[in-house]
Scaffold this motif. Structure first.
Motif, short mmCIF file in Angstrom:
data_model
loop_
_atom_site.label_atom_id
_atom_site.label_comp_id
_atom_site.label_asym_id
_atom_site.label_seq_id
_atom_site.Cartn_x
_atom_site.Cartn_y
_atom_site.Cartn_z
N HIS A 113 0.83 -1.20 0.00
CA HIS A 113 0.00 0.00 0.00
C HIS A 113 0.87 1.26 0.00
O HIS A 113 0.50 2.27 0.58
CB HIS A 113 -0.93 0.01 1.22
CG HIS A 113 -1.95 -1.09 1.20
ND1 HIS A 113 -1.75 -2.30 1.82
CD2 HIS A 113 -3.17 -1.16 0.61
CE1 HIS A 113 -2.81 -3.07 1.64
NE2 HIS A 113 -3.69 -2.40 0.90
N ILE A 114 2.02 1.20 -0.65
CA ILE A 114 2.93 2.35 -0.64
C ILE A 114 2.29 3.59 -1.26
O ILE A 114 2.51 4.71 -0.79
CB ILE A 114 4.27 2.00 -1.32
CG1 ILE A 114 5.30 3.11 -1.05
CG2 ILE A 114 4.10 1.75 -2.81
CD1 ILE A 114 6.71 2.76 -1.45
N VAL A 115 1.48 3.41 -2.29
CA VAL A 115 0.81 4.56 -2.91
C VAL A 115 -0.14 5.21 -1.92
O VAL A 115 -0.16 6.45 -1.78
CB VAL A 115 0.06 4.15 -4.19
CG1 VAL A 115 -0.79 5.30 -4.71
CG2 VAL A 115 1.05 3.71 -5.27
N ASP A 116 -0.91 4.41 -1.22
CA ASP A 116 -1.83 4.95 -0.21
C ASP A 116 -1.06 5.71 0.88
O ASP A 116 -1.51 6.76 1.36
CB ASP A 116 -2.65 3.83 0.43
CG ASP A 116 -3.55 3.12 -0.58
OD1 ASP A 116 -3.99 3.79 -1.52
OD2 ASP A 116 -3.79 1.92 -0.41
N SER A 117 0.10 5.19 1.27
CA SER A 117 0.90 5.85 2.30
C SER A 117 1.45 7.18 1.79
O SER A 117 1.49 8.17 2.54
CB SER A 117 2.06 4.94 2.73
OG SER A 117 1.58 3.77 3.34
N LEU A 118 1.87 7.23 0.54
CA LEU A 118 2.36 8.48 -0.03
C LEU A 118 1.25 9.52 -0.11
O LEU A 118 1.47 10.71 0.14
CB LEU A 118 2.95 8.22 -1.42
CG LEU A 118 4.32 7.52 -1.43
CD1 LEU A 118 4.62 6.96 -2.82
CD2 LEU A 118 5.42 8.46 -0.99
N ILE A 119 0.06 9.08 -0.45
CA ILE A 119 -1.08 10.00 -0.51
C ILE A 119 -1.43 10.49 0.90
O ILE A 119 -1.60 11.69 1.13
CB ILE A 119 -2.30 9.31 -1.16
CG1 ILE A 119 -2.02 9.00 -2.63
CG2 ILE A 119 -3.55 10.19 -1.02
CD1 ILE A 119 -3.08 8.13 -3.29
N LYS A 120 -1.53 9.57 1.84
CA LYS A 120 -1.92 9.91 3.21
C LYS A 120 -0.96 10.90 3.85
O LYS A 120 -1.36 11.82 4.57
CB LYS A 120 -2.00 8.63 4.06
CG LYS A 120 -2.42 8.87 5.50
CD LYS A 120 -2.48 7.56 6.27
CE LYS A 120 -2.87 7.80 7.72
NZ LYS A 120 -2.92 6.52 8.49
N ASN A 121 0.33 10.72 3.56
CA ASN A 121 1.35 11.58 4.17
C ASN A 121 1.74 12.76 3.30
O ASN A 121 2.75 13.41 3.54
CB ASN A 121 2.57 10.74 4.52
CG ASN A 121 2.30 9.77 5.65
OD1 ASN A 121 2.22 10.15 6.81
ND2 ASN A 121 2.14 8.50 5.30
N LYS A 122 0.91 13.03 2.27
CA LYS A 122 1.05 14.21 1.42
C LYS A 122 2.41 14.27 0.74
O LYS A 122 3.01 15.34 0.60
CB LYS A 122 0.80 15.48 2.23
CG LYS A 122 -0.58 15.52 2.86
CD LYS A 122 -0.78 16.75 3.72
CE LYS A 122 -2.16 16.74 4.39
NZ LYS A 122 -2.38 17.90 5.28
N GLY A 123 2.88 13.07 0.32
CA GLY A 123 4.13 13.03 -0.41
C GLY A 123 3.92 13.29 -1.89
O GLY A 123 4.62 14.10 -2.50
N LEU A 124 2.94 12.62 -2.48
CA LEU A 124 2.62 12.75 -3.89
C LEU A 124 1.11 12.81 -4.05
O LEU A 124 0.37 12.29 -3.22
CB LEU A 124 3.18 11.57 -4.70
CG LEU A 124 4.70 11.39 -4.71
CD1 LEU A 124 5.06 10.05 -5.34
CD2 LEU A 124 5.38 12.52 -5.47
N THR A 125 0.67 13.42 -5.16
CA THR A 125 -0.75 13.47 -5.50
C THR A 125 -0.97 12.64 -6.76
O THR A 125 -0.23 12.80 -7.74
CB THR A 125 -1.21 14.92 -5.75
OG1 THR A 125 -1.01 15.68 -4.56
CG2 THR A 125 -2.68 14.95 -6.13
N TYR A 126 -1.96 11.76 -6.73
CA TYR A 126 -2.28 10.89 -7.86
C TYR A 126 -3.71 11.20 -8.31
O TYR A 126 -4.61 11.29 -7.48
CB TYR A 126 -2.20 9.41 -7.46
CG TYR A 126 -0.85 8.96 -6.95
CD1 TYR A 126 0.02 8.23 -7.74
CD2 TYR A 126 -0.44 9.28 -5.65
CE1 TYR A 126 1.25 7.80 -7.26
CE2 TYR A 126 0.79 8.87 -5.16
CZ TYR A 126 1.63 8.14 -5.97
OH TYR A 126 2.85 7.73 -5.49
N GLU A 127 -3.89 11.31 -9.61
CA GLU A 127 -5.25 11.56 -10.11
C GLU A 127 -5.42 10.95 -11.50
O GLU A 127 -4.49 10.87 -12.29
CB GLU A 127 -5.53 13.06 -10.16
CG GLU A 127 -4.59 13.85 -11.05
CD GLU A 127 -4.94 15.34 -11.08
OE1 GLU A 127 -6.14 15.66 -11.09
OE2 GLU A 127 -4.00 16.14 -11.11
N ILE A 128 -6.65 10.52 -11.76
CA ILE A 128 -7.02 10.05 -13.10
C ILE A 128 -7.57 11.25 -13.84
O ILE A 128 -8.54 11.89 -13.40
CB ILE A 128 -8.08 8.92 -13.00
CG1 ILE A 128 -7.48 7.70 -12.31
CG2 ILE A 128 -8.60 8.56 -14.39
CD1 ILE A 128 -8.48 6.61 -12.01
#
Length: 422
Positions: free
Chosen positions: A402-417
């Motif tokens: 769940h590394i992507v979820d962790s990056l999102i939660k901790n405001k490291g990266l933003t992902y969008e479709i």
């Protein structure tokens, strides 16, 4: 200040007093506090004065410095195992990796310590794989290089794309943009973008590029890909949405390839073609970047010229690299965006596509350090979803986590479709 015998900590940041190391420690503290985690951690560095300065900075953000385990170690002089034997996961912020990391990884394997670093040096990565992969697999120790801005945005962007793609991916075009403040394009003070440590590693990378290509051909002789689709056969430069694009010079595409090879060989996952491109103002690219890179690439084989590059980084980079590093303002104003255009077929064998965008700021230090910390924490918390051992590229190590979820939660990266054709 003497070394502290702290037992086995969850995490130790090695090179904690360096430019990137300090960002890493502060992000580690921030993530642990904001997520109410109960991880034990410590720092390691070679300079007593710099360690004391870092402890003072940590005290200013609410940490009791007397309770922070400290292990003094100069990896060029001391036995690095005094550090590695006290950590479950070692976060290596030292560099250049081509010179320093091999004995550190060797020590990690001897002391049963997992390892992550922020390298962007391909020669270093493939050397670690060739020299230590078998031992790491046997020892059930995970070694994951390149857990910073180099690779994490691209690799996790592909994971996010795969997760939301309804069908089978055949090819992905990735368009990478680093948006720097406009004042950085023109002469003047305070235009530095990159700290000297990154520049030092880049010079080593240029020096070792031919050796890397030879080692890669020897290590991965098998072609695992279908023929390249005609749509991906482009000249060195091509236009897309009014901009001129060329192959991205970072290690990302090679690490994507290494990841796909691992997943193909170990899990039978069909690989897809991926190309990464970048852009910049045409005048800057043709007048500055291309001439400089070609000249430096060939002259880096001369020892005397390499030493000149290391000694005078500001001069040879027009002020973009320095021993002092970028100002906080310049770093925060530097943005990046990776746009992934995935194409393939759906369950009815009809052509379909999906576009995903990954964005962030301060790629060299804030994004890098936060990504590094999250990679280390993912190894601690999701070990069941990570291969049991080996020198692993990022995509192979974290594919099922769940590394992507962790990056999102901790405001490291933003992902969008941003586009979804059904």
């Amino acid at each position: 200040m003497g070394s502290v015998n702290v037992g086995r900590l969850d995490l130790i940041v090695l090179g904690a007093t360096g430019f990137t190391g300090k960002h890493t420690v502060k992000n580690l503290v921030k993530i642990i506090k904001e997520n109410n985690c109960n991880f034990s951690w410590g720092i390691s560095g070679r300079s007593k004065e710099k360690i004391q300065n870092l402890l003072t900075e940590l005290e200013e953000i609410g940490e009791e410095k007397s309770k922070i385990p400290v292990i003094e170690c100069d990896i060029k002089k001391d036995d690095i195992r005094i550090v590695t034997r006290q950590a479950k996961v070692l976060i290596n912020c030292t560099g250049p990796n081509t010179i320093l990391s091999e004995p550190i990884v060797k020590a990690c394997l001897e002391t049963k310590t997992h390892y992550v670093d922020i390298s962007a040096e391909l020669y270093h990565m493939i050397n670690l794989h060739r020299n230590f992969n078998e031992s790491a697999e046997t020892s059930n120790i995970v070694v994951v290089p390149a857990c910073g801005f180099a690779v994490i945005p691209v690799m996790t962007g592909l994971m996010y794309l795969e997760k939301h793609f309804k069908g089978t991916l055949n090819r992905v075009d990735c368009y990478a943009e680093v948006i720097i403040p406009k004042r950085a394009y023109f002469p003047g003070p305070n235009k530095c973008l990159v700290h000297y440590g990154t520049w030092e590693s880049l010079v080593h990378e240029l020096q070792n590029m031919q050796a890397y290509r030879r080692l890669k051909a020897e290590t991965y002789p098998q072609n695992i890909y279908d023929p390249v689709p005609p749509e991906m056969k482009r000249s060195f430069f091509h236009k897309n949405k009014g901009k001129l694009w060329f192959p991205y010079p970072g290690p990302d595409q090679d690490v994507v390839d290494m990841s796909q090879r691992y997943l193909y060989e170990k899990k039978g996952k069909k690989p897809y073609h991926c190309k990464v491109y970048t852009t910049m103002p045409a005048w800057f690219h043709f007048l500055v970047v291309i001439p400089a890179m070609f000249i430096y690439y060939y002259l880096c084989y001369l020892k005397c010229f390499r030493h000149l590059l290391w000694k005078y980084p500001r001069f040879f980079t027009l002020g973009y690299m320095s021993h002092k590093g970028p100002t906080e303002e310049m770093a925060k104003e530097t943005k990046f965006a990776f746009t992934f255009i995935g194409n393939g077929v759906d369950e009815n064998k009809q052509q379909t596509s999906l576009t995903v965008k990954v964005t962030g700021s301060d790629p060299g230090y804030e994004t890098t350090s936060l990504s590094l910390v999250i990679a280390a924490l993912t190894i601690l918390t999701e070990s069941a979803k990570i291969p049991k051992g080996g020198v692993l590229p990022v995509g192979a190590a974290f594919q099922d986590t769940h590394i992507v979820d962790s990056l999102i939660k901790n405001k490291g990266l933003t992902y969008e479709i941003i586009d979804d054709e059904k």
